[in-house]
Scaffold this active site. Structure first.
Site, PDB file in Angstrom:
ATOM      1  N   GLU A 106      -8.479   5.160   1.171  1.00  0.00           N
ATOM      2  CA  GLU A 106      -8.414   5.375  -0.271  1.00  0.00           C
ATOM      3  C   GLU A 106      -9.736   5.936  -0.774  1.00  0.00           C
ATOM      4  O   GLU A 106     -10.800   5.628  -0.243  1.00  0.00           O
ATOM      5  CB  GLU A 106      -8.069   4.066  -0.963  1.00  0.00           C
ATOM      6  CG  GLU A 106      -6.620   3.694  -0.706  1.00  0.00           C
ATOM      7  CD  GLU A 106      -6.254   2.359  -1.325  1.00  0.00           C
ATOM      8  OE1 GLU A 106      -6.874   1.969  -2.327  1.00  0.00           O
ATOM      9  OE2 GLU A 106      -5.348   1.721  -0.780  1.00  0.00           O
ATOM     10  N   THR A 113       4.425  -3.439   3.186  1.00  0.00           N
ATOM     11  CA  THR A 113       4.734  -4.435   4.214  1.00  0.00           C
ATOM     12  C   THR A 113       3.710  -5.569   4.097  1.00  0.00           C
ATOM     13  O   THR A 113       2.828  -5.698   4.939  1.00  0.00           O
ATOM     14  CB  THR A 113       4.644  -3.809   5.624  1.00  0.00           C
ATOM     15  OG1 THR A 113       3.397  -3.094   5.715  1.00  0.00           O
ATOM     16  CG2 THR A 113       5.771  -2.860   5.911  1.00  0.00           C
ATOM     17  N   GLY A 156       9.264   5.286  -1.197  1.00  0.00           N
ATOM     18  CA  GLY A 156       8.013   4.590  -1.516  1.00  0.00           C
ATOM     19  C   GLY A 156       6.989   5.564  -2.077  1.00  0.00           C
ATOM     20  O   GLY A 156       6.516   6.454  -1.367  1.00  0.00           O
ATOM     21  N   GLY A 183       2.636   6.924   0.328  1.00  0.00           N
ATOM     22  CA  GLY A 183       3.698   7.908   0.102  1.00  0.00           C
ATOM     23  C   GLY A 183       3.312   8.995  -0.893  1.00  0.00           C
ATOM     24  O   GLY A 183       3.514  10.184  -0.615  1.00  0.00           O
ATOM     25  N   GLU A 204      -0.197   6.551   9.129  1.00  0.00           N
ATOM     26  CA  GLU A 204      -1.119   7.267   8.261  1.00  0.00           C
ATOM     27  C   GLU A 204      -2.512   6.633   8.366  1.00  0.00           C
ATOM     28  O   GLU A 204      -2.649   5.431   8.293  1.00  0.00           O
ATOM     29  CB  GLU A 204      -0.607   7.169   6.810  1.00  0.00           C
ATOM     30  CG  GLU A 204      -1.361   8.036   5.847  1.00  0.00           C
ATOM     31  CD  GLU A 204      -1.661   9.407   6.434  1.00  0.00           C
ATOM     32  OE1 GLU A 204      -0.729  10.173   6.639  1.00  0.00           O
ATOM     33  OE2 GLU A 204      -2.846   9.699   6.726  1.00  0.00           O
ATOM     34  N   PHE A 205      -3.539   7.475   8.555  1.00  0.00           N
ATOM     35  CA  PHE A 205      -4.895   6.953   8.721  1.00  0.00           C
ATOM     36  C   PHE A 205      -5.763   7.218   7.494  1.00  0.00           C
ATOM     37  O   PHE A 205      -6.978   7.065   7.547  1.00  0.00           O
ATOM     38  CB  PHE A 205      -5.549   7.586   9.955  1.00  0.00           C
ATOM     39  CG  PHE A 205      -4.876   7.182  11.251  1.00  0.00           C
ATOM     40  CD1 PHE A 205      -5.137   5.960  11.837  1.00  0.00           C
ATOM     41  CD2 PHE A 205      -3.956   8.017  11.869  1.00  0.00           C
ATOM     42  CE1 PHE A 205      -4.514   5.576  13.017  1.00  0.00           C
ATOM     43  CE2 PHE A 205      -3.321   7.655  13.046  1.00  0.00           C
ATOM     44  CZ  PHE A 205      -3.601   6.431  13.635  1.00  0.00           C
ATOM     45  N   CYS A 261      -5.262  -2.905   4.023  1.00  0.00           N
ATOM     46  CA  CYS A 261      -4.907  -2.769   5.448  1.00  0.00           C
ATOM     47  C   CYS A 261      -5.629  -3.698   6.413  1.00  0.00           C
ATOM     48  O   CYS A 261      -4.987  -4.297   7.282  1.00  0.00           O
ATOM     49  CB  CYS A 261      -5.178  -1.334   5.898  1.00  0.00           C
ATOM     50  SG  CYS A 261      -4.073  -0.175   5.125  1.00  0.00           S
TER      51      CYS A 261
HETATM   52  C1  UDX Z   1      -8.732   1.759   5.835  1.00  0.00           C
HETATM   53  C2  UDX Z   1      -8.931   2.727   7.008  1.00  0.00           C
HETATM   54  O1  UDX Z   1     -10.221   3.329   6.909  1.00  0.00           O
HETATM   55  C3  UDX Z   1      -7.831   3.790   7.009  1.00  0.00           C
HETATM   56  O2  UDX Z   1      -7.939   4.614   8.148  1.00  0.00           O
HETATM   57  C4  UDX Z   1      -6.457   3.098   7.001  1.00  0.00           C
HETATM   58  O3  UDX Z   1      -5.420   4.060   6.948  1.00  0.00           O
HETATM   59  C5  UDX Z   1      -6.352   2.135   5.846  1.00  0.00           C
HETATM   60  O4  UDX Z   1      -7.436   1.200   5.876  1.00  0.00           O
HETATM   61  P1  UDX Z   1      -9.258   1.831   3.252  1.00  0.00           P
HETATM   62  O5  UDX Z   1      -8.722   0.442   3.193  1.00  0.00           O
HETATM   63  O6  UDX Z   1      -8.818   2.800   2.208  1.00  0.00           O
HETATM   64  O7  UDX Z   1      -8.925   2.514   4.651  1.00  0.00           O
HETATM   65  O8  UDX Z   1     -10.847   1.747   3.114  1.00  0.00           O
HETATM   66  P2  UDX Z   1     -12.111   1.887   4.071  1.00  0.00           P
HETATM   67  O9  UDX Z   1     -12.910   3.032   3.616  1.00  0.00           O
HETATM   68  O10 UDX Z   1     -11.779   1.828   5.485  1.00  0.00           O
HETATM   69  O11 UDX Z   1     -12.925   0.580   3.647  1.00  0.00           O
HETATM   70  C6  UDX Z   1     -12.390  -0.722   3.841  1.00  0.00           C
HETATM   71  C7  UDX Z   1     -13.371  -1.773   3.396  1.00  0.00           C
HETATM   72  O12 UDX Z   1     -14.517  -1.789   4.235  1.00  0.00           O
HETATM   73  C8  UDX Z   1     -13.911  -1.557   1.972  1.00  0.00           C
HETATM   74  O13 UDX Z   1     -13.968  -2.796   1.315  1.00  0.00           O
HETATM   75  C9  UDX Z   1     -15.285  -0.979   2.199  1.00  0.00           C
HETATM   76  O14 UDX Z   1     -16.179  -1.245   1.140  1.00  0.00           O
HETATM   77  C10 UDX Z   1     -15.705  -1.708   3.472  1.00  0.00           C
HETATM   78  N1  UDX Z   1     -16.728  -0.996   4.250  1.00  0.00           N
HETATM   79  C11 UDX Z   1     -16.459   0.220   4.813  1.00  0.00           C
HETATM   80  C12 UDX Z   1     -17.977  -1.588   4.439  1.00  0.00           C
HETATM   81  O15 UDX Z   1     -18.237  -2.703   3.947  1.00  0.00           O
HETATM   82  N2  UDX Z   1     -18.905  -0.921   5.195  1.00  0.00           N
HETATM   83  C13 UDX Z   1     -18.674   0.276   5.768  1.00  0.00           C
HETATM   84  O16 UDX Z   1     -19.584   0.802   6.447  1.00  0.00           O
HETATM   85  C14 UDX Z   1     -17.407   0.874   5.569  1.00  0.00           C
HETATM   86  P1  ADP Z   2       1.344   1.463   0.371  1.00  0.00           P
HETATM   87  O1  ADP Z   2      -0.119   1.148   0.147  1.00  0.00           O
HETATM   88  O2  ADP Z   2       1.804   1.112   1.760  1.00  0.00           O
HETATM   89  O3  ADP Z   2       1.729   2.851  -0.024  1.00  0.00           O
HETATM   90  P2  ADP Z   2       2.384   0.411  -2.119  1.00  0.00           P
HETATM   91  O4  ADP Z   2       2.661  -1.021  -2.465  1.00  0.00           O
HETATM   92  O5  ADP Z   2       1.319   1.153  -2.847  1.00  0.00           O
HETATM   93  O6  ADP Z   2       2.161   0.446  -0.543  1.00  0.00           O
HETATM   94  O7  ADP Z   2       3.735   1.263  -2.315  1.00  0.00           O
HETATM   95  C1  ADP Z   2       4.956   0.970  -1.750  1.00  0.00           C
HETATM   96  C2  ADP Z   2       6.060   1.407  -2.729  1.00  0.00           C
HETATM   97  O8  ADP Z   2       7.329   1.262  -2.074  1.00  0.00           O
HETATM   98  C3  ADP Z   2       6.156   0.589  -4.019  1.00  0.00           C
HETATM   99  O9  ADP Z   2       5.995   1.441  -5.135  1.00  0.00           O
HETATM  100  C4  ADP Z   2       7.570  -0.034  -3.971  1.00  0.00           C
HETATM  101  O10 ADP Z   2       8.205  -0.085  -5.250  1.00  0.00           O
HETATM  102  C5  ADP Z   2       8.309   0.938  -3.058  1.00  0.00           C
HETATM  103  N1  ADP Z   2       9.496   0.374  -2.399  1.00  0.00           N
HETATM  104  C6  ADP Z   2       9.594  -0.753  -1.654  1.00  0.00           C
HETATM  105  N2  ADP Z   2      10.847  -0.914  -1.190  1.00  0.00           N
HETATM  106  C7  ADP Z   2      11.593   0.140  -1.638  1.00  0.00           C
HETATM  107  C8  ADP Z   2      12.975   0.554  -1.500  1.00  0.00           C
HETATM  108  N3  ADP Z   2      13.837  -0.142  -0.757  1.00  0.00           N
HETATM  109  N4  ADP Z   2      13.361   1.685  -2.125  1.00  0.00           N
HETATM  110  C9  ADP Z   2      12.491   2.414  -2.853  1.00  0.00           C
HETATM  111  N5  ADP Z   2      11.181   2.083  -3.013  1.00  0.00           N
HETATM  112  C10 ADP Z   2      10.738   0.967  -2.427  1.00  0.00           C
END
Ligand code: UDX
Ligand code: ADP
Length: 479
Positions: free
Chosen positions: A172, A95, A12, A17, A168-169, A279
């Site tokens: 983005e 997922t 992935g 990844g 993973e925490f 997430c």
């Molecule tokens: C989140 C978690 O922070 C991270 O730990 C987990 O691994 C994946 O999910 P992410 O989805 O990348 O990360 O973004 P994040 O910075 O958490 O923001 C999520 C959403 O909440 C965004 O839409 C952001 O704009 C919003 N947000 C965040 C608010 O509206 N207010 C805030 O104070 C913080």
């Molecule tokens: P995440 O945010 O969890 O990283 P993404 O959708 O960005 O999720 O990435 C997941 C990646 O996993 C995709 O690029 C998809 O093509 C790849 N993937 C899913 N199933 C398989 C598999 N069986 N073998 C190889 N790659 C896979």
């Protein structure tokens, strides 16, 4: 015996990844890390010589790729070969929430994880540690283990497996920083040797006291719980923003006041258009499903409320835009600033912009959408509607009845504002704070509204240039 890991395969090459393995490769020059993905188009982009074409935009990622790619980091579609040479395999596939069948709309669809487990079972050689990296429902490790175990009798060559959970925490937009300096690294599992082998890799750049060892179920549940708690804070503060607007309070003052309580803390208290991202919603719905499955409806309802509030809040914003524009937006041009779910990412998954734009289009508005990183193609996919040609002379008209319910992708903010009735800020990109409101005010149709759903624009500049301003959680009209 503690295995000495020399060769890693990550299945992935997505948002998790790709950056995770890049940072690992950068900090572990003696380990070969092969990232594989079945999506050859994505792999091609990971291998492109022009680093601007990497499939994921993350500040700092391009420099790491430049340093490591072709040395100890590779991207390919050679799943079979890379699995068979690995001592450790990370499963980092998507997922998504199930669309059909039992648990539809809530449970995670584990078909990709299961497919990976089968591939690992088939191609792995000798002793292999399998690490769950994707966010998964509690007890998924059990599924992986069962599939791997079944394979041990299917194939002639001796294979043995250990399964670990290592969620993973990273967030983005700050992925590289989060990976380089994590608050903690969580490793759950049953085999002490396998846990130590993975800890040894992280110890190359993470202080020992930040690496936690738990049992596998605690590790899986901690990831869902962390996301649920963070999302809960956002729904909590957004619910109070609505109350601020009705009572004369100001959400920024309330956030500051409560955030200074060390028990509450000041992070994740910014009221916005509602949380997005791949997430939060997915993980909470997963938790809801689990709670229902284990016969805990009160727990399920509690967490479902966080998602319900978020949905309500997004529609609340579209409704009040319509209300302020005299109850109708058909034939009106609205300029949308930002489509990504937050700044510094090109990701639009679950972005509040999707819901709000769909609502406005449904009501007949003509939208001019700007985002510095999201492509027109992606927005077309999200809105399920193609953009009109932005070379057409659409800005000339003073009303937009011919363009009701349509949208255009516009890279130039000032052109986007031409003849518009309203500007709606949805993503907090830094460039939007630098807008010259004097120029904008001359281009807009009067009365002109600015809706600041992130509270990031200069209220003084906007108001001094004769524009009307609505700011999230600002109840000053009611004082
Ligand atoms: C989140 C978690 O922070 C991270 O730990 C987990 O691994 C994946 O999910 P992410 O989805 O990348 O990360 O973004 P994040 O910075 O958490 O923001 C999520 C959403 O909440 C965004 O839409 C952001 O704009 C919003 N947000 C965040 C608010 O509206 N207010 C805030 O104070 C913080
Ligand atoms: P995440 O945010 O969890 O990283 P993404 O959708 O960005 O999720 O990435 C997941 C990646 O996993 C995709 O690029 C998809 O093509 C790849 N993937 C899913 N199933 C398989 C598999 N069986 N073998 C190889 N790659 C896979």
């Amino acid at each position: 015996m503690i295995p000495n890991i020399k060769n890693i395969c990550c299945i992935g090459a997505g948002y998790v990844g790709g950056p995770t393995m890049s940072v690992m490769a950068d900090n572990c020059p003696d380990i070969i890390i092969n990232v594989v993905d079945k999506n050859s188009e994505r792999i091609k982009l990971w291998n492109s010589s022009n680093l601007e074409l990497l499939p994921i935009y993350e500040p700092g990622l391009d420099r790491i790729i430049e340093r490591c790619r072709g040395k100890n980091l590779t991207f390919s579609t050679d799943t079979k070969e890379k699995i068979s040479s690995a001592d450790m395999i990370f499963i980092s596939v998507n997922t998504p929430t199930k669309k059909n069948g039992i648990g539809a709309g809530q449970a995670s669809d584990l078909k990709w994880v299961e497919a990976c487990a089968r591939e690992v079972a088939m191609f792995a050689k000798g002793h292999t540690i399998v690490v769950e990296k994707s966010t998964l429902p509690v007890k998924t490790a059990e599924v992986i283990k069962t599939i791997l175990k079944a394979s041990q009798s299917n194939y002639n060559d001796a294979k043995t497996f250990e399964v670990l959970s290592n969620p993973e925490f990273l967030a983005e937009g700050s992925a590289i920083e989060d990976l380089e300096k994590p608050d903690r690294v969580l490793i759950g599992g049953e085999s002490a040797d396998a846990i130590i082998a993975l800890s040894n890799i992280y110890k190359n750049w993470v202080p020992k006291d930040k690496i936690l060892h738990t049992n596998i179920w605690s590790s899986e549940l901690s990831k869902l719980t962390a996301n649920a708690f963070l999302a809960q804070r956002i729904s909590s503060i957004n619910s109070i923003s609505a109350l601020c607007e009705s009572t004369g309070a100001d959400i920024r003052e309330v956030s500051r006041a409560i955030g200074l309580d060390s028990r509450i803390g000041s992070k994740f208290l910014d009221s916005g258009p509602g949380f997005g991202g791949s997430c939060f919603k997915k993980d909470i719905l997963n938790l809801v499903y689990l709670a229902k499955y284990f016969g805990l409806p009160e727990v399920a309802n509690f967490w479902e409320g966080v998602v319900n509030l978020n949905n309500w809040h997004q529609h609340r914003i579209s409704k009040l835009i319509i209300q302020k524009l005299f109850g109708t937006i058909s034939g009106k041009k609205i300029c949308i600033l930002g489509f990504a779910f937050k700044a510094n990412t090109n990701d639009t998954r679950e972005s509040a912009a999707i819901t709000i734009c769909k609502d406005l289009l449904e009501e007949g508005a003509f939208l001019s959408i700007n985002d510095p990183k999201v492509t027109k193609k992606q927005i077309e996919k999200d809105l399920e509607k193609i953009s009109i040609d932005n070379n057409s002379n659409y800005t000339c008209s003073s009303d937009f009845f011919d363009l009701e319910g349509q949208w255009v992708f516009e890279k130039n903010i000032y052109k986007s504002a031409e003849n518009s009735d309203a500007i709606v800020l949805l993503t907090e990109w830094a460039e939007y704070s630098k807008i010259d409101w004097n120029i904008i005010s001359k281009k807009m149709r009067k009365p002109s509204w600015v809706f600041d759903s992130r509270s990031k624009l200069s209220a003084k500049d906007i108001i001094n240039n004769g524009l009307l301003l609505w700011k999230i959680g600002d109840g000053s009209d009611n004082k």
